[in-house]
Design an enzyme around this catalytic site. Structure first.
Site, PDB file in Angstrom:
ATOM      1  N   LYS A 196     -20.851   9.336  17.322  1.00 40.68           N
ATOM      2  CA  LYS A 196     -20.587   7.886  17.347  1.00 40.68           C
ATOM      3  C   LYS A 196     -21.770   7.153  17.968  1.00 40.68           C
ATOM      4  O   LYS A 196     -22.219   6.135  17.471  1.00 40.68           O
ATOM      5  CB  LYS A 196     -19.357   7.558  18.189  1.00 40.68           C
ATOM      6  CG  LYS A 196     -17.963   7.530  17.665  1.00 40.68           C
ATOM      7  CD  LYS A 196     -17.616   6.836  16.425  1.00 40.68           C
ATOM      8  CE  LYS A 196     -18.110   7.502  15.193  1.00 40.68           C
ATOM      9  NZ  LYS A 196     -17.222   8.245  14.389  1.00 40.68           N
ATOM     10  N   ASN A 236       7.131  -4.388   5.881  1.00 38.44           N
ATOM     11  CA  ASN A 236       5.987  -3.538   6.238  1.00 38.44           C
ATOM     12  C   ASN A 236       6.480  -2.492   7.216  1.00 38.44           C
ATOM     13  O   ASN A 236       7.319  -2.804   8.062  1.00 38.44           O
ATOM     14  CB  ASN A 236       4.908  -4.327   6.983  1.00 38.44           C
ATOM     15  CG  ASN A 236       4.091  -5.174   6.057  1.00 38.44           C
ATOM     16  OD1 ASN A 236       4.293  -5.159   4.851  1.00 38.44           O
ATOM     17  ND2 ASN A 236       3.180  -5.939   6.632  1.00 38.44           N
ATOM     18  N   GLY A 237       5.904  -1.306   7.147  1.00 43.10           N
ATOM     19  CA  GLY A 237       6.273  -0.253   8.099  1.00 43.10           C
ATOM     20  C   GLY A 237       7.023   0.852   7.391  1.00 43.10           C
ATOM     21  O   GLY A 237       6.949   0.992   6.163  1.00 43.10           O
ATOM     22  N   TRP A 272       0.890  -1.160   0.000  1.00 40.64           N
ATOM     23  CA  TRP A 272       0.000   0.000   0.000  1.00 40.64           C
ATOM     24  C   TRP A 272       0.928   1.208   0.000  1.00 40.64           C
ATOM     25  O   TRP A 272       1.581   1.488   1.019  1.00 40.64           O
ATOM     26  CB  TRP A 272      -0.878  -0.033   1.255  1.00 40.64           C
ATOM     27  CG  TRP A 272      -2.184   0.653   1.092  1.00 40.64           C
ATOM     28  CD1 TRP A 272      -3.099   0.444   0.117  1.00 40.64           C
ATOM     29  CD2 TRP A 272      -2.754   1.643   1.945  1.00 40.64           C
ATOM     30  NE1 TRP A 272      -4.199   1.236   0.314  1.00 40.64           N
ATOM     31  CE2 TRP A 272      -4.015   1.982   1.426  1.00 40.64           C
ATOM     32  CE3 TRP A 272      -2.331   2.291   3.111  1.00 40.64           C
ATOM     33  CZ2 TRP A 272      -4.856   2.931   2.008  1.00 40.64           C
ATOM     34  CZ3 TRP A 272      -3.170   3.224   3.689  1.00 40.64           C
ATOM     35  CH2 TRP A 272      -4.408   3.539   3.144  1.00 40.64           C
ATOM     36  N   GLU A 285     -24.846   7.121  15.639  1.00 38.36           N
ATOM     37  CA  GLU A 285     -24.666   6.293  14.447  1.00 38.36           C
ATOM     38  C   GLU A 285     -24.888   4.812  14.696  1.00 38.36           C
ATOM     39  O   GLU A 285     -25.522   4.141  13.904  1.00 38.36           O
ATOM     40  CB  GLU A 285     -23.212   6.426  13.956  1.00 38.36           C
ATOM     41  CG  GLU A 285     -22.906   7.617  13.141  1.00 38.36           C
ATOM     42  CD  GLU A 285     -21.449   7.564  12.717  1.00 38.36           C
ATOM     43  OE1 GLU A 285     -20.554   7.656  13.583  1.00 38.36           O
ATOM     44  OE2 GLU A 285     -21.194   7.428  11.518  1.00 38.36           O
ATOM     45  N   HIS A 319     -28.337  27.982  29.055  1.00 35.96           N
ATOM     46  CA  HIS A 319     -29.049  28.887  28.142  1.00 35.96           C
ATOM     47  C   HIS A 319     -30.159  28.165  27.386  1.00 35.96           C
ATOM     48  O   HIS A 319     -30.607  28.654  26.343  1.00 35.96           O
ATOM     49  CB  HIS A 319     -28.056  29.537  27.170  1.00 35.96           C
ATOM     50  CG  HIS A 319     -27.022  30.353  27.887  1.00 35.96           C
ATOM     51  ND1 HIS A 319     -27.308  31.569  28.457  1.00 35.96           N
ATOM     52  CD2 HIS A 319     -25.727  30.099  28.188  1.00 35.96           C
ATOM     53  CE1 HIS A 319     -26.219  32.034  29.057  1.00 35.96           C
ATOM     54  NE2 HIS A 319     -25.247  31.156  28.905  1.00 35.96           N
ATOM     55  N   LYS A 375     -20.343   3.837   3.993  1.00 33.75           N
ATOM     56  CA  LYS A 375     -18.970   4.187   4.364  1.00 33.75           C
ATOM     57  C   LYS A 375     -18.477   5.379   3.560  1.00 33.75           C
ATOM     58  O   LYS A 375     -17.765   6.237   4.060  1.00 33.75           O
ATOM     59  CB  LYS A 375     -18.053   2.980   4.145  1.00 33.75           C
ATOM     60  CG  LYS A 375     -16.617   3.202   4.591  1.00 33.75           C
ATOM     61  CD  LYS A 375     -16.524   3.352   6.098  1.00 33.75           C
ATOM     62  CE  LYS A 375     -15.153   3.763   6.580  1.00 33.75           C
ATOM     63  NZ  LYS A 375     -15.223   4.405   7.917  1.00 33.75           N
TER      64      LYS A 375
HETATM   65  C1  F6R Z   1     -18.855   8.989  11.061  1.00 28.07           C
HETATM   66  C2  F6R Z   1     -18.467   8.917   9.680  1.00 28.07           C
HETATM   67  C3  F6R Z   1     -18.904  10.001   8.762  1.00 28.07           C
HETATM   68  C4  F6R Z   1     -17.720  10.413   7.865  1.00 28.07           C
HETATM   69  C5  F6R Z   1     -18.173  11.421   6.814  1.00 28.07           C
HETATM   70  C6  F6R Z   1     -17.029  11.894   5.951  1.00 28.07           C
HETATM   71  O1  F6R Z   1     -18.409   7.890  11.773  1.00 28.07           O
HETATM   72  O2  F6R Z   1     -17.801   8.008   9.275  1.00 28.07           O
HETATM   73  O3  F6R Z   1     -19.386  11.096   9.469  1.00 28.07           O
HETATM   74  O4  F6R Z   1     -16.728  10.965   8.678  1.00 28.07           O
HETATM   75  O5  F6R Z   1     -19.139  10.843   5.992  1.00 28.07           O
HETATM   76  O6  F6R Z   1     -16.416  10.829   5.305  1.00 28.07           O
HETATM   77  P1  F6R Z   1     -14.988  10.984   4.657  1.00 28.07           P
HETATM   78  O7  F6R Z   1     -14.019  11.226   5.760  1.00 28.07           O
HETATM   79  O8  F6R Z   1     -14.744   9.710   3.936  1.00 28.07           O
HETATM   80  O9  F6R Z   1     -15.062  12.163   3.748  1.00 28.07           O
END
Ligand code: F6R
Length: 613
Positions: free
Chosen positions: A492, A100-101, A74, A495, A511, A608
């Site tokens: 978190k 790796n590293g 990577w 979600e 407030h 994601k």
């Molecule tokens: C929360 C989360 C989302 C992302 C957001 C931006 O756990 O994963 O709030 O942080 O959709 O995503 P990226 O960083 O991929 O632009």
């Protein structure tokens, strides 16, 4: 993240190595390669692209060797290309090595070896390793028993940084040598063959018996034996451990879910993100940027633009950038920024943060900033992602693939990188006392160990989660940088547990929001800023008076008795305290979700990568 596999036995190594590489694919990679010891040479086959492409390489079917090493890369140093792929060999083609590293002192080692007449074919840090082994091998009595090991050990002790390395040598066709330091590597054992891998899943179908190396321990693998050594080459004893994972838990390295695995990967992720950029001697370099003092002196405002968790990392970044660089900094949500005709021009520096690098709003905001003449920096975790191609400059977090939808290790590595960026800019601009900068550098380097320490709160957080998981609302409070963590903690929880939650600056409660506090409601306070802790405690007392149940995350010495639970975390610089204080909050959300029996890794309605507006 790169992956290593190796085999020594009586079967053909190539099919086993290719199979192992496929098992490591989930880690993410851009190139792959293998080396086996053949009759009179070491074979080397590698290319950029997928593991399956290796099956098509001419001659791969005729490899007979029963000892070999393989790698998925990577890219970190040097673009994805055949030359930069692993394995790497020394100039005499005697040694082949996978790594790796990150080798932090590779420039120095490369100069040393170049001076001794060695040539380099790649742009990688890793290629110094086989040549350095060769250099020491030449100095020893070649081919004598133990000389491969001595040369391998001498070379490895010259390396600074993090590494797991496996090497083979044409003169020792019945050996493979491995070492690790701050980078994963496991050894799988069976009666007549031995395996190595970056993680257990890749070789779990071959054996359930594993050895684990500590930092700077070496192992010499034979077909029917493994001998372990410390860094002085004294023989040491290691216990073999039986692993009873099934295939699906194995992919998660034994964790129940990717999210938990990724929470626990944070020490490694931070180590990789720091990489070369910050060194023990205090050097800070961000080679990816080439800002001059005259250019930076013209910058009169900085924008940090992102979505969700990445935006929360930006909020923490704003604090250090303003304090160290003395440039007014604003944080904006990408979907707002792109439509509000922001006042930016050529004197504006815009930083875009995106784990995936594919978030549609963030990319659109970046294009807008460029069209207005602002210079743009992308911070991303995915090499070659869209945002990195659009920006003027790009710096990578190297947190490794993040698979769980809820972001954890990307957030903490983004904050580390923003701090390193702030240090870099402040050093060019000379805007901060070198003592303050030097202290922050030391604190950043200690983060991986301090995260490990923080993770020990897991059980107590789990028990607390069991007492509150069925609630409908929760509140997260903090002041200053702690308020930015309160926001992330609240996100978190929402979600992955579907519990309604709010975060507030602690002083803002009276407030309005305090009207929501009633008997039994859970309030979580994050208190790490010594200058604000007394004030936050007063605010939390106000909710206790109204019957709230309280969990406090702190690195301060506070009177515990008035709270339901106080979780102590290690002290660090206020600029990077979110990296520690968020860890119990990630675990809190995780255990509540588990207690509710929800799918932690794939929460409802979320993706994601948000590639649509
Ligand atoms: C929360 C989360 C989302 C992302 C957001 C931006 O756990 O994963 O709030 O942080 O959709 O995503 P990226 O960083 O991929 O632009």
């Amino acid at each position: 993240m790169c992956g290593i596999v190796g085999y020594i036995g009586n079967k053909k190594a190539t099919p086993i190595l290719l199979n192992g590489l496929s098992q490591l694919e989930y880690r993410g990679y851009d190139s792959a390669g293998i080396s086996t010891i053949e009759k009179d040479k070491i074979s080397l086959m590698k290319d950029k692209g997928r593991v399956k492409n290796l099956y098509d390489l001419t001659g791969i079917d005729s490899l007979e060797g029963t000892v070999g090493i393989a790698h998925t890369r990577w890219a970190t140093h040097g673009k994805p290309s055949k030359e930069n792929s692993h394995p790497h060999m020394d100039n005499s083609n005697t040694f082949s090595v996978v790594h790796n590293g990150i080798i932090e002192n590779y420039n120095e080692l490369r100069a040393f070896l170049t001076d001794k007449g060695y040539n380099f074919l790649s742009e990688t840090d890793s290629e110094v390793i086989p040549n350095l082994i060769h250099y020491y091998y030449q100095k020893e009595n070649k081919k004598e028993k133990g000389s491969f090991l001595t040369a391998f050990k001498n070379a490895c002790l010259d390396l600074k940084g993090s590494f797991s390395i496996a090497g083979i040598c044409l003169d020792f066709p019945d050996n493979m040598i491995v070492v690790r330091k701050d980078s994963p590597l496991v050894i799988g054992n069976s009666e007549t063959e031995n395996y190595i891998s970056s993680d257990i899943p890749a070789i779990l179908s071959f054996t359930k018996k594993f050895y684990f190396l500590n930092d700077l321990e070496f192992a010499v693998l034979y077909r029917d034996n493994i001998v372990f050594f410390d860094k002085n080459l004294s023989i040491i004893h290691k216990e073999c451990q039986n692993i009873s994972w099934n295939a699906s838990s194995a992919e998660k390295n034994g964790f129940d879910d990717y999210m938990l695995k990724e929470i626990y990967e944070q020490p490694t992720a931070i180590r990789e993100t720091i990489g070369f950029r910050l060194q023990e001697d205090g050097t800070c370099n961000l080679d990816e940027l080439n800002f001059s003092k005259p250019y930076l002196s013209l910058i009169n405002q900085i924008y940090i633009i992102a979505c969700g968790t990445a935006m929360h990392a930006g909020l923490a970044g704003k604090v250090c950038i303003e304090k160290l660089c003395k440039i007014p900094t604003q944080v904006d949500i990408a979907s707002e920024f792109r439509y509000r005709d922001p006042l930016i021009d050529t004197s504006t520096l815009c930083i875009f943060i995106s784990q995936s690098g594919e978030t549609a709003d963030t990319i659109a905001a970046l294009k807008l900033a460029r069209s207005k003449g602002a210079k743009t920096i992308a911070i991303s975790n995915v090499i070659g992602s869209s945002i990195t191609r659009e920006a003027d400059y790009c710096i990578y977090t190297h947190a490794g693939p993040e698979i769980a939808v809820a972001s954890t290790k990307a957030y903490t590595s983004q904050i580390v990188l923003l701090n390193i960026l702030a240090i870099h800019l402040a050093e060019i601009l000379e805007t901060q006392d070198p003592k303050i900068i030097s202290n922050l550098k030391k604190e950043i380097l200690q983060l991986p160990k301090k995260i490990e320490e923080t993770l020990k709160c897991s059980e107590v957080i789990k028990s607390f989660a069991k007492t509150v998981y069925s609630e409908k609302d929760m509140f997260f409070l903090g002041r200053g940088i702690d308020e930015t963590v309160a926001r992330e903690a609240s996100l978190k929880l929402k979600e992955i547990s579907y519990i309604h939650s709010e975060s507030y600056p602690a002083g803002e409660l009276k407030h309005g929001p305090i009207a929501l506090i009633e008997n039994g409601v859970t309030v979580i306070g994050i208190l790490t800023d010594s200058t604000l802790v007394e004030k936050s405690i007063s605010n939390i007392q106000e909710v206790i008076t109204r019957g709230a149940k309280t969990l406090i995350i702190t690195n301060q010495n506070i009177e515990n008795s008035m709270f339901d639970l106080v979780v102590k975390i290690p002290q660090t610089s206020p600029f990077i305290s979110p990296i520690l204080s968020v860890v119990p909050m990630q675990l809190f959300a995780y255990y509540i979700s588990k207690e509710k029996g929800l799918d932690v890794d794939k929460p409802r309605n979320l993706a994601k990568s948000v590639t649509v507006e």
